[in-house]
Scaffold this active site. Structure first.
Site, PDB file in Angstrom:
ATOM      1  N   LYS A   1      35.741  44.462  50.434  1.00 31.96           N
ATOM      2  CA  LYS A   1      36.687  45.630  50.295  1.00 31.96           C
ATOM      3  C   LYS A   1      35.928  46.842  50.917  1.00 31.96           C
ATOM      4  O   LYS A   1      36.568  47.698  51.474  1.00 31.96           O
ATOM      5  CB  LYS A   1      37.091  45.769  48.984  1.00 31.96           C
ATOM      6  CG  LYS A   1      37.905  44.565  48.293  1.00 31.96           C
ATOM      7  CD  LYS A   1      38.423  44.688  46.926  1.00 31.96           C
ATOM      8  CE  LYS A   1      39.424  43.925  46.295  1.00 31.96           C
ATOM      9  NZ  LYS A   1      38.987  42.560  45.923  1.00 31.96           N
TER      10      LYS A   1
ATOM     11  N   TYR B   1      35.023  47.629  39.037  1.00 34.84           N
ATOM     12  CA  TYR B   1      36.231  47.204  38.409  1.00 34.84           C
ATOM     13  C   TYR B   1      36.276  48.268  37.023  1.00 34.84           C
ATOM     14  O   TYR B   1      36.198  49.311  37.436  1.00 34.84           O
ATOM     15  CB  TYR B   1      36.072  45.853  37.771  1.00 34.84           C
ATOM     16  CG  TYR B   1      35.712  44.691  38.875  1.00 34.84           C
ATOM     17  CD1 TYR B   1      36.203  44.489  39.990  1.00 34.84           C
ATOM     18  CD2 TYR B   1      34.496  43.966  38.717  1.00 34.84           C
ATOM     19  CE1 TYR B   1      36.224  43.530  40.854  1.00 34.84           C
ATOM     20  CE2 TYR B   1      34.247  42.956  39.722  1.00 34.84           C
ATOM     21  CZ  TYR B   1      35.167  42.763  40.842  1.00 34.84           C
ATOM     22  OH  TYR B   1      34.845  41.870  41.680  1.00 34.84           O
TER      23      TYR B   1
ATOM     24  N   TYR C   1      43.184  39.362  54.368  1.00 35.84           N
ATOM     25  CA  TYR C   1      42.377  39.632  53.011  1.00 35.84           C
ATOM     26  C   TYR C   1      41.540  38.574  52.584  1.00 35.84           C
ATOM     27  O   TYR C   1      40.440  38.971  52.137  1.00 35.84           O
ATOM     28  CB  TYR C   1      43.489  40.103  51.833  1.00 35.84           C
ATOM     29  CG  TYR C   1      42.899  40.135  50.536  1.00 35.84           C
ATOM     30  CD1 TYR C   1      41.972  41.382  50.334  1.00 35.84           C
ATOM     31  CD2 TYR C   1      43.125  39.317  49.525  1.00 35.84           C
ATOM     32  CE1 TYR C   1      41.266  41.313  49.069  1.00 35.84           C
ATOM     33  CE2 TYR C   1      42.466  39.322  48.270  1.00 35.84           C
ATOM     34  CZ  TYR C   1      41.778  40.423  47.947  1.00 35.84           C
ATOM     35  OH  TYR C   1      41.025  40.363  46.745  1.00 35.84           O
TER      36      TYR C   1
ATOM     37  N   VAL D   1      33.462  38.738  42.855  1.00 35.69           N
ATOM     38  CA  VAL D   1      33.157  37.584  41.655  1.00 35.69           C
ATOM     39  C   VAL D   1      32.418  36.392  42.167  1.00 35.69           C
ATOM     40  O   VAL D   1      32.309  35.701  41.233  1.00 35.69           O
ATOM     41  CB  VAL D   1      34.632  37.342  41.565  1.00 35.69           C
ATOM     42  CG1 VAL D   1      35.428  38.391  40.673  1.00 35.69           C
ATOM     43  CG2 VAL D   1      35.489  36.621  42.736  1.00 35.69           C
TER      44      VAL D   1
ATOM     45  N   SER E   1      34.760  40.489  46.669  1.00 36.58           N
ATOM     46  CA  SER E   1      35.192  41.957  47.019  1.00 36.58           C
ATOM     47  C   SER E   1      34.239  42.861  47.516  1.00 36.58           C
ATOM     48  O   SER E   1      34.621  44.234  47.749  1.00 36.58           O
ATOM     49  CB  SER E   1      35.366  42.544  45.236  1.00 36.58           C
ATOM     50  OG  SER E   1      36.988  42.383  44.789  1.00 36.58           O
TER      51      SER E   1
HETATM   52  N1  GLU Z   1      38.936  37.019  46.600  1.00 36.41           N
HETATM   53  C1  GLU Z   1      38.882  37.519  45.240  1.00 36.41           C
HETATM   54  C2  GLU Z   1      40.233  37.960  44.825  1.00 36.41           C
HETATM   55  O1  GLU Z   1      40.928  38.018  45.459  1.00 36.41           O
HETATM   56  C3  GLU Z   1      38.148  38.845  45.291  1.00 36.41           C
HETATM   57  C4  GLU Z   1      37.886  39.613  43.942  1.00 36.41           C
HETATM   58  C5  GLU Z   1      36.610  40.044  43.621  1.00 36.41           C
HETATM   59  O2  GLU Z   1      35.733  39.660  44.015  1.00 36.41           O
HETATM   60  O3  GLU Z   1      36.667  41.047  42.660  1.00 36.41           O
HETATM   61  O4  GLU Z   1      40.721  37.426  43.657  1.00 36.41           O
END
Ligand code: GLU
Length: 307
Positions: free
Chosen positions: A69, A242, A190, A260, A66
């Site tokens: 992002k 989060y 993504y 994660v 993430s």
């Molecule tokens: N590739 C992970 C997913 O889409 C990223 C989630 C994360 O790191 O929060 O679930």
């Protein structure tokens, strides 16, 4: 920042958080993430004056997950503009999990949860997925001032086989006309973004560039506009951790983003970028030891931006 003091504080927090070794669990919903040594550990601080303190597994490459992002948001803002981006994705925190389908009644709650990052991925320009992804990797290389940025194909393949939730989110967003691009292409970009491999120094350098208002650390190039940095840091503070973002901001007091795979980056404007890596996570998906380290560093170095 006084480098001797910084080194001493970093060594102190590594010691004082040793009681957390073994606490929490690695993510297993992406099978490849479960194949890491759960007790890998790294901490990097890069100051805006180009001082650096690196500890632990400094060479280890792990997937951004993430944390990517942030890059996707920056590129969407640069490619499509603020107005376009926020006509498709919201700016508010959510109490739901990062991959929940719930906060997307009309559009994703914010760009730092999965639905929002799928949306920003759809706004990254390029003639096909390869070109778009190459641009993302290039951006990560430029911001981290490093060539040690790779595509972790095993992580990508592993997630691609288990990504039904993200696929559902992508099709749902498409059905709401949030994007018009091919849904599988958007999902593919993504997941590729999440699978970019980098080390702690690279991530701390990206964080330091953000701390430096988007200016390269040698002071020569404005790598990201100040406006885009402002938006990115505001959203990181509001939604970067989060569903624990508010509590984390109370405890740590500067914009951060976790992933994660166990990484967290923290940005202390005008001072430094920090990256922790420790793959054991709490129930929200945040690294248990990483979070504690950021809190203790914030206290001992007086890094809270509010007071
Ligand atoms: N590739 C992970 C997913 O889409 C990223 C989630 C994360 O790191 O929060 O679930």
């Amino acid at each position: 920042m006084d480098i001797k003091n910084l080194e001493a504080r970093v060594d102190e927090v590594i010691k004082s958080t040793q009681n957390l070794i073994g606490v929490g669990n690695v993510a297993t919903y992406i099978p490849e993430l479960a194949n890491v040594d759960a007790d890998n550990f790294g901490l990097a601080v890069v100051t805006v004056d180009r001082e650096r303190v690196l500890r632990g597994d400094t060479e280890l490459i792990f997937s951004m997950q993430s944390i990517s992002k942030i890059i996707s948001l920056i590129m969407a803002l640069e490619d499509a503009g603020e107005e376009e981006v926020f006509s498709r994705v919201g700016t508010e925190a959510t109490e739901y999990k990062f991959n929940s389908i719930r906060p997307i009644e009309d559009r994703a709650a914010n760009p730092l949860i999965n639905a929002g990052a799928i949306t920003t991925a759809s706004l990254i320009r390029g003639k096909d997925v390869d070109e778009r992804f190459n641009r993302v990797v290039e951006k990560v290389k430029i911001l981290s001032n490093s060539d040690e940025v790779t595509f972790l194909e095993t992580v990508y393949n592993s997630e691609m086989q288990t990504t039904d939730i993200n696929r559902s989110i992508a099709y749902y967003l498409k059905s709401k006309n949030i994007f018009s691009e091919d849904t599988e292409d958007v999902l593919d970009l993504y997941i590729r973004n999440c699978s970019i491999g980098i080390n702690i120094e690279g991530l701390a350098t990206i964080a330091a560039v953000l701390a430096n208002g988007g200016m390269s650390l040698d002071g020569k190039t404005q790598l990201i506009s100040k406006k885009v940095v402002k938006i990115t840091l505001a959203l990181m503070a509001a939604c970067g951790m989060y569903e624990e973002s508010g509590k984390y901001l109370m405890e740590v007091g500067f914009p951060s983003k976790s992933g994660v795979s166990g990484g967290i980056i923290g940005i202390v404007p005008g001072k430094c970028g920090i990256c922790t890596y420790s793959p054991r996570l709490d129930g929200s998906g945040n690294s248990v030891r990483g979070k504690k380290i950021l809190e203790e560093l914030s206290n001992s170095l007086d890094l809270n931006i509010f007071i």
